[in-house]
Design a protein around this motif. Structure first.
Motif, short mmCIF file in Angstrom:
data_model
loop_
_atom_site.label_atom_id
_atom_site.label_comp_id
_atom_site.label_asym_id
_atom_site.label_seq_id
_atom_site.Cartn_x
_atom_site.Cartn_y
_atom_site.Cartn_z
N SER A 1 -1.40 25.31 27.91
CA SER A 1 -2.10 24.10 28.37
C SER A 1 -2.02 23.97 29.89
N LEU B 1 -4.58 21.87 25.59
CA LEU B 1 -4.67 21.98 24.13
C LEU B 1 -4.20 20.68 23.49
N GLN C 1 -8.11 21.19 14.83
CA GLN C 1 -6.90 21.95 15.16
C GLN C 1 -7.19 23.45 15.19
N GLU D 1 -8.88 24.28 18.38
CA GLU D 1 -7.90 24.32 19.47
C GLU D 1 -7.09 25.62 19.40
#
Ligand code: FE
Length: 520
Positions: free
Chosen positions: A344, A355, A365, A368
Motif C-alpha cells: 500500500s 489496498l 476483496q 484488491e
C-alpha cells in the motif's frame, strides 16, 4: 522478560538473514580473516556460500579450496595493498570496477579478480536448479531456446584464447548477450567495449579446472550449466534491469531500504477474519506465495519427496536446518497483513489508492488482491529478498507465531493429560513433520488402545448459542479430519471437542454441546 527474549531472537534471525545465503566454509580461519578485513575498512573477502566439496559434480574440493583461498583471497589482498598506496580512492568494489580507467594495471587485474570471483561463488549452487525466472524468459526470447543459449555460451567460452571469463551480460539497452573478457576484466569495466552488467560468469582460467579436467575444458564448460544459481542470477537481473530502474526506484526504496509499516494487533485480527470468511482470498494468496518462493528461493526449494522421503514440497535449510519457517508464509494472515500494508505504501507513492480489504465485499476483496498480487509478483525479487525490510518483518512475525504455536501446543498437551486422564497424550508434527503437513495433526491421545488424533488451535473467546458452542479468534478456520479439536488460551485453558458434529458457521468453528469433552 519474554519481550526481551523475543527481541533477541528477532535480532538473531536478522543476522541469519543478513548472512544468507552464505554459510560457514570448512575452514574456520577464513572467518577470522574476514572479520579483520571488515574492521579495517578494506575490500572484504566474501564467504564461500557452501563447502569446498559442495559442487563436486562441477569441480572437486581440492580445486575449490585452492581457488578460493589462494587465488581469490590473493586478488583481494593485492588489491587492498595497491589501494593503500592511493589517495582519494573509492572503497566500493563495484564502483572501482565501473571507473577502472582511473586506476593502474595492478588495480585493474586485482579488482577484476576480486569482483569476478565474488560474483562467481554466488552464481554457483550446490542444489541443482532448473533455469527459471525473468532471466530464463529473456534467454528464451533472445536465443530462441535455452539449448541455443547453452550452445552460444559454450562456443564463446571455447573460443576464449588464454585466461579469461565468459559472461551473460545485460547490456545498457536492456538486451542480453554472451561475451568473453580477457584476464580478469569484467563487462562492467568502463574500458570494455559494449559491456554491461554481468548476470552469469564462468572462470576460464586453468586454475579453475585443470586439476580435475586437465585439457578437457569442454567438459568443464558443459558441467557449469548444472550448477548455476538461478535465484542469484535473477536477483542480479532485478537489481540491474535498467528499463525498469526508474519506476522501480520507489519500490526499492520503500520495500528494500525503508522501514516496514508492520501490523497492529487490531489489523492482524481484521485480516484473520478476511482469511476465514473469504476462502478464495486465502487460496489465491497461498498459490501466489508458493510460486514466488519456488522461483525466488529455487536454491532452497524441493519438490515433494525430493528433500527426504515423505517430505512435502517447500523451502528447506533456509533460515534453519530442515523445513524452513518461511513455508508458513502462504497461510499466515499476519504476513498477509504486513505485505498488504507495505505494498500500500509503495502504491501510494505511485499515486494509486492503497489496498483496502477491511469491510469490503468478497468480490471487492478479490479485486484488491489482484492489485496486490500484480505488484507483489512484479517486485518479487525485491520484496522476498532477505535484505528487504518487509521480508525481515514477515520473518520475525512468522518466527514469533511459530514459537507461540509451540508453547501453546505444549500447554495444550499438558492440559489434555488431565482432560483425558492419561499420560499418553503426545505432541507430534514438529515444524514440517509429515503428520502435521498431511493431516493437520498436532497431538495424539491413546484411548482404549487406539490412537486418536488432535488438532490444536488458539482461541480468545467462546459463546454458547442454541446448544452449540462457538469458538472465537481461532485463526485458520477450515475442516480438519482429526478425531478431536483442541483450543488453547491463557484465559480459559484448553477446550477439547469431538470433531463429529463440527460445523463452520460464519467463519467460526462451532460444535454441538454434547461433543464438548471438558465442558465448563
Ligand atoms: Fe579464478
Amino acid at each position: 522478560m519474554e519481550f526481551k527474549k523475543q527481541k533477541a531472537r528477532i535480532q538473531e534471525i536478522e543476522k541469519i538473514l543478513k548472512s544468507q545465503p552464505t554459510q560457514k566454509p570448512d575452514n574456520q580461519q577464513d572467518t577470522i580473516h574476514e572479520q579483520k578485513q571488515t574492521e579495517m575498512k578494506e575490500i572484504k573477502v566474501v564467504k564461500l556460500p557452501y563447502s569446498y566439496s559442495a559442487l563436486e559434480r562441477f569441480i572437486d574440493a581440492e580445486t575449490m579450496k585452492t581457488h578460493y583461498n589462494q587465488h581469490y583471497k590473493g586478488y583481494v589482498k593485492k588489491l587492498n595493498s595497491a589501494l593503500d598506496r592511493i589517495k582519494d580512492k573509492e572503497m566500493d568494489l563495484e564502483k572501482i570496477i565501473k571507473g577502472i580507467s582511473r586506476y593502474n594495471r595492478t588495480i585493474r587485474n586485482n579488482a577484476g579478480g576480486a569482483y569476478n570471483h565474488q560474483l562467481f561463488w554466488n552464481m554457483l549452487s550446490p542444489k541443482k536448479q532448473r533455469p527459471t525466472g525473468p532471466v530464463y524468459d529473456k534467454i528464451v526470447k533472445k536465443f530462441g531456446s535455452y539449448d541455443n543459449f547453452k550452445k552460444e555460451f559454450a562456443k564463446k567460452s571455447r573460443g576464449q584464447f588464454g585466461s579469461g571469463w565468459a559472461w551473460l551480460v545485460l547490456t545498457k539497452s536492456g538486451d542480453l548477450k554472451v561475451m568473453t573478457t580477457s584476464n580478469q576484466d569484467n563487462p562492467l569495466m568502463g574500458v570494455i567495449k559494449d559491456g554491461g552488467h554481468p548476470l552469469l560468469g564462468l572462470d576460464l582460467w586453468e586454475h579453475a579446472y585443470y586439476l580435475k579436467y586437465k585439457s578437457k575444458r569442454d567438459e568443464y564448460i558443459n558441467n557449469f550449466f548444472s550448477v548455476i544459481n538461478w535465484s542469484y542470477v535473477n536477483r542480479l537481473f532485478d537489481e540491474k534491469n535498467k528499463t525498469k530502474i526508474n519506476e522501480s526506484r520507489v519500490a526499492k526504496e520503500i520495500i528494500t531500504e525503508g522501514a516496514s509499516a508492520g501490523c497492529s494487533p487490531k489489523q492482524v485480527n481484521a485480516y484473520r477474519m478476511i482469511f476465514n470468511r473469504n476462502p478464495q482470498i486465502k487460496k489465491k494468496f497461498m498459490y501466489a506465495i508458493m510460486d514466488i518462493l519456488k522461483e525466488v528461493y529455487s536454491e532452497f526449494w524441493y519438490d515433494k519427496n525430493e528433500y527426504a522421503e515423505g517430505q512435502m514440497s517447500g523451502v528447506y535449510d533456509f533460515e534453519q536446518p530442515g523445513r524452513s519457517v518461511i513455508n508458513k508464509l502462504n497461510t499466515n494472515y499476519s504476513a498477509f497483513c504486513i505485505l498488504s500494508n507495505d505494498i500500500s505504501m509503495a502504491l501510494k507513492h505511485y499515486g494509486q489508492p492503497s489496498l483496502n480489504f477491511i469491510g469490503q465485499s468478497n468480490t471487492q476483496q478479490l479485486k484488491e488482491l489482484s492489485r496486490m498480487l500484480k505488484f507483489m509478483i512484479e517486485y518479487r525479487y525485491r520484496i522476498f529478498n532477505p535484505e528487504s525490510a518487509t521480508f525481515k518483518e514477515i520473518m520475525a512475525s512468522l518466527d514469533k507465531s511459530n514459537r507461540f504455536g509451540d508453547t501453546r501446543e505444549i500447554k495444550a498437551v499438558s492440559d489434555m493429560k488431565k482432560i483425558f486422564n492419561t499420560k499418553k497424550v503426545f505432541k507430534v508434527g514438529e515444524l514440517g513433520g509429515k503428520d502435521d503437513m498431511l493431516g493437520g495433526v498436532d497431538a495424539t491421545v491413546e484411548e482404549n488402545g487406539q490412537t486418536k488424533t488432535i488438532q490444536i488451535k488458539p482461541f480468545n473467546n467462546w459463546e454458547e448459542k442454541d446448544d452449540r458452542i462457538i469458538v472465537f479468534g481461532t485463526g485458520n478456520v477450515k475442516p480438519y479430519s482429526t478425531d478431536y479439536m483442541a483450543f488453547q488460551t491463557d484465559k480459559y485453558g484448553t477446550f477439547v471437542f469431538n470433531v463429529d458434529g463440527m460445523e463452520i458457521i460464519d467463519g467460526r468453528f462451532t460444535f454441538p454441546k454434547e461433543g464438548w469433552v471438558n465442558p465448563q
